[in-house]
Design an enzyme around this catalytic site. Structure first.
Site, mmCIF file in Angstrom:
data_model
loop_
_atom_site.group_PDB
_atom_site.id
_atom_site.type_symbol
_atom_site.label_atom_id
_atom_site.label_comp_id
_atom_site.label_asym_id
_atom_site.label_seq_id
_atom_site.Cartn_x
_atom_site.Cartn_y
_atom_site.Cartn_z
ATOM 1 N N LYS A 61 16.413 -1.859 -9.644
ATOM 2 C CA LYS A 61 16.767 -2.895 -8.672
ATOM 3 C C LYS A 61 18.253 -3.207 -8.678
ATOM 4 C CE LYS A 61 12.459 -5.123 -7.627
ATOM 5 N NZ LYS A 61 11.683 -6.341 -7.538
ATOM 6 N N LYS A 82 7.313 4.500 -4.537
ATOM 7 C CA LYS A 82 6.077 3.718 -4.454
ATOM 8 C C LYS A 82 6.049 2.904 -3.153
ATOM 9 C CE LYS A 82 7.248 -0.529 -6.910
ATOM 10 N NZ LYS A 82 6.957 -1.514 -7.902
ATOM 11 N N LYS A 118 7.055 -3.552 -0.602
ATOM 12 C CA LYS A 118 7.396 -4.482 0.470
ATOM 13 C C LYS A 118 8.884 -4.477 0.734
ATOM 14 C CE LYS A 118 5.906 -7.724 -2.973
ATOM 15 N NZ LYS A 118 4.688 -8.191 -3.483
HETATM 16 P P1 TYM Z 1 4.694 -7.177 -7.529
HETATM 17 O O1 TYM Z 1 4.748 -8.414 -6.679
HETATM 18 O O2 TYM Z 1 5.744 -6.156 -7.340
HETATM 19 O O3 TYM Z 1 3.304 -6.459 -7.362
HETATM 20 C C1 TYM Z 1 2.049 -7.122 -7.575
HETATM 21 C C2 TYM Z 1 1.062 -6.156 -8.203
HETATM 22 O O4 TYM Z 1 0.886 -5.012 -7.355
HETATM 23 C C3 TYM Z 1 1.112 -3.822 -8.098
HETATM 24 N N1 TYM Z 1 1.744 -2.828 -7.181
HETATM 25 C C4 TYM Z 1 1.292 -1.597 -6.974
HETATM 26 N N2 TYM Z 1 0.238 -0.911 -7.455
HETATM 27 C C5 TYM Z 1 0.037 0.338 -7.010
HETATM 28 N N3 TYM Z 1 0.832 0.957 -6.099
HETATM 29 C C6 TYM Z 1 1.912 0.324 -5.580
HETATM 30 N N4 TYM Z 1 2.676 0.941 -4.685
HETATM 31 C C7 TYM Z 1 2.182 -1.017 -6.010
HETATM 32 N N5 TYM Z 1 3.138 -1.933 -5.709
HETATM 33 C C8 TYM Z 1 2.858 -3.028 -6.429
HETATM 34 C C9 TYM Z 1 2.041 -4.237 -9.243
HETATM 35 O O5 TYM Z 1 1.921 -3.388 -10.351
HETATM 36 C C10 TYM Z 1 1.558 -5.630 -9.560
HETATM 37 O O6 TYM Z 1 0.466 -5.603 -10.467
HETATM 38 N N6 TYM Z 1 6.606 -8.809 -11.822
HETATM 39 C C11 TYM Z 1 5.376 -8.748 -11.040
HETATM 40 C C12 TYM Z 1 4.790 -10.111 -10.747
HETATM 41 C C13 TYM Z 1 4.565 -10.954 -11.950
HETATM 42 C C14 TYM Z 1 3.534 -10.796 -12.927
HETATM 43 C C15 TYM Z 1 3.721 -11.847 -13.845
HETATM 44 C C16 TYM Z 1 2.494 -9.877 -13.089
HETATM 45 C C17 TYM Z 1 5.295 -12.042 -12.303
HETATM 46 N N7 TYM Z 1 4.794 -12.564 -13.441
HETATM 47 C C18 TYM Z 1 2.890 -11.997 -14.968
HETATM 48 C C19 TYM Z 1 1.663 -10.033 -14.201
HETATM 49 C C20 TYM Z 1 1.860 -11.081 -15.111
HETATM 50 C C21 TYM Z 1 5.697 -8.084 -9.721
HETATM 51 O O7 TYM Z 1 6.812 -8.097 -9.251
HETATM 52 O O8 TYM Z 1 4.622 -7.598 -9.069
#
Ligand code: TYM
Length: 335
Positions: free
Chosen positions: A114, A197, A200
């Protein structure tokens, strides 16, 4: 078992989030025993680590919450809230910043991706992002964290922080959280580039299927998805060097609940002219009902906001004793 997971409320929820994470959240919520607890939240504080438009963030938080409700999260069985409403996340994050090491954060691949070449210009929050994520998990003494593959490294860091805190302050406060990367939760790639991947933050909306997309748009995005001229082979191994083709087969299998090999057994020898319409039909059948529920929920955004406030009150009560114990452990005056 205490299950917790979060998602950033930026942009739309897409098929990668749904198949990679949300579907597992719903399955875990549905399988919970009487003494277990599920917490799911919108990581609105994490969203502040990159440039945001305040109006967009406010709207996206409600929309993302509505999408989770539409996808099957049930406030009667799981606690649904937005992170910023529960101050324990930010407070514990600060305490854990004294435990986390620069070297650990420097190794985080999401930070490297990032920040890119412009590290000096990245926000400090983007760098310490995983510490807040650790606080999210540890504030509730969560035991299981269902995430996609890309979040595993952050969970390993949360374990390192928990271990060091427990050791440094001679307490047994934080259990080590277990990342759950389910086999049925594949990594879903962009429809335009099978090596990136689905995300968004991709500037091209054609790269992803959003849960709010209407049937025609889903069909159009799948029809235009990048592929190659070869027919589908009989085994996944033969798709190794064909990232886009492999991604479409992975999506089909995840949607139909089959193994990718079973899908190939049916489509081997056929080209994308036959496969894409079948995939589009399956995607519309699965996502259509979620979108229809979502559209209804968005007619009353205030009600979604009320549900988040109720969830936050419950989350606050659960986090309070752990935050208090963490403050006590490090010698802060709490009484
Ligand atoms: P985020 O918002 O990027 O994504 C949310 C969840 O979706 C999964 N994900 C995917 N899985 C498969 N293929 C993809 N292309 C794909 N894109 C996203 C991510 O692995 C995630 O599980 N840092 C985290 C949010 C967070 C969090 C936490 C998660 C904040 N605090 C505490 C667990 C525990 C994030 O940015 O996810």
């Amino acid at each position: 078992m205490r299950v917790l997971s979060g998602i950033q409320p930026t942009g739309n929820l897409h098929l990668g989030n749904y198949l990679g994470a949300i579907r597992q959240w719903v399955a875990m919520q549905d399988a919970m025993g009487a003494d277990d607890q599920c917490l799911f939240f919108l990581a609105d504080l994490h969203a502040l680590t990159v440039a945001i438009d305040p109006a967009d963030l406010a709207a996206s938080t409600i929309e993302m919450a509505a999408t989770l409700l539409a996808a099957g999260i049930d406030p009667a069985r799981a606690i649904l809230f937005n992170q910023s409403r529960v101050s324990a996340h930010a407070e514990l994050c600060w305490i854990l910043q004294g435990t986390a090491r620069m070297g650990w954060l420097n190794r985080m691949t999401q930070w490297k991706d990032k920040a890119g070449k412009n590290r000096e210009g990245a926000s400090v929050g983007l760098f310490t992002y995983p510490v807040l994520q650790a606080a999210d998990v540890l504030a509730y003494q969560a035991t299981h964290v269902p995430v996609g593959e890309d979040q595993k490294q952050h969970l390993e860091l949360a374990r390192d922080i928990a271990t060091k805190f427990n050791t440094d302050f001679a307490v047994e406060l934080f259990p080590l959280p277990e990342p759950l990367v389910s086999a049925e939760a594949p990594r879903i790639m962009s429809l335009r580039d099978g090596t990136a991947k689905m995300s968004k933050s991709d500037p091209s909306d054609m790269s992803r299927i959003n849960l709010i997309d209407d049937d025609d748009l889903i069909v159009q995005k799948i029809r235009k998805a990048k592929t190659d001229p070869e027919p589908l082979p009989a085994t996944m191994a033969e798709l190794e060097a064909r990232a886009e083709a492999r991604n479409l087969v992975t999506i089909y299998a995840a949607l139909s609940g089959e193994a990718p090999a079973e899908v190939l057994a049916r489509f081997a020898g056929q080209g994308f002219g036959a496969f894409k319409p079948a995939l589009a039909e399956l995607a519309v059948a699965t996502l259509g009902p979620i979108r229809d529920r979502l559209t209804r929920l968005l007619d009353d955004r205030a009600e979604v906001g009320r549900q988040l406030a109720e969830g936050a009150a419950r989350a606050h009560a659960l986090a309070a004793p752990t935050l208090r114990a963490a403050k006590q452990a490090v010698g802060l005056q709490i009484g």
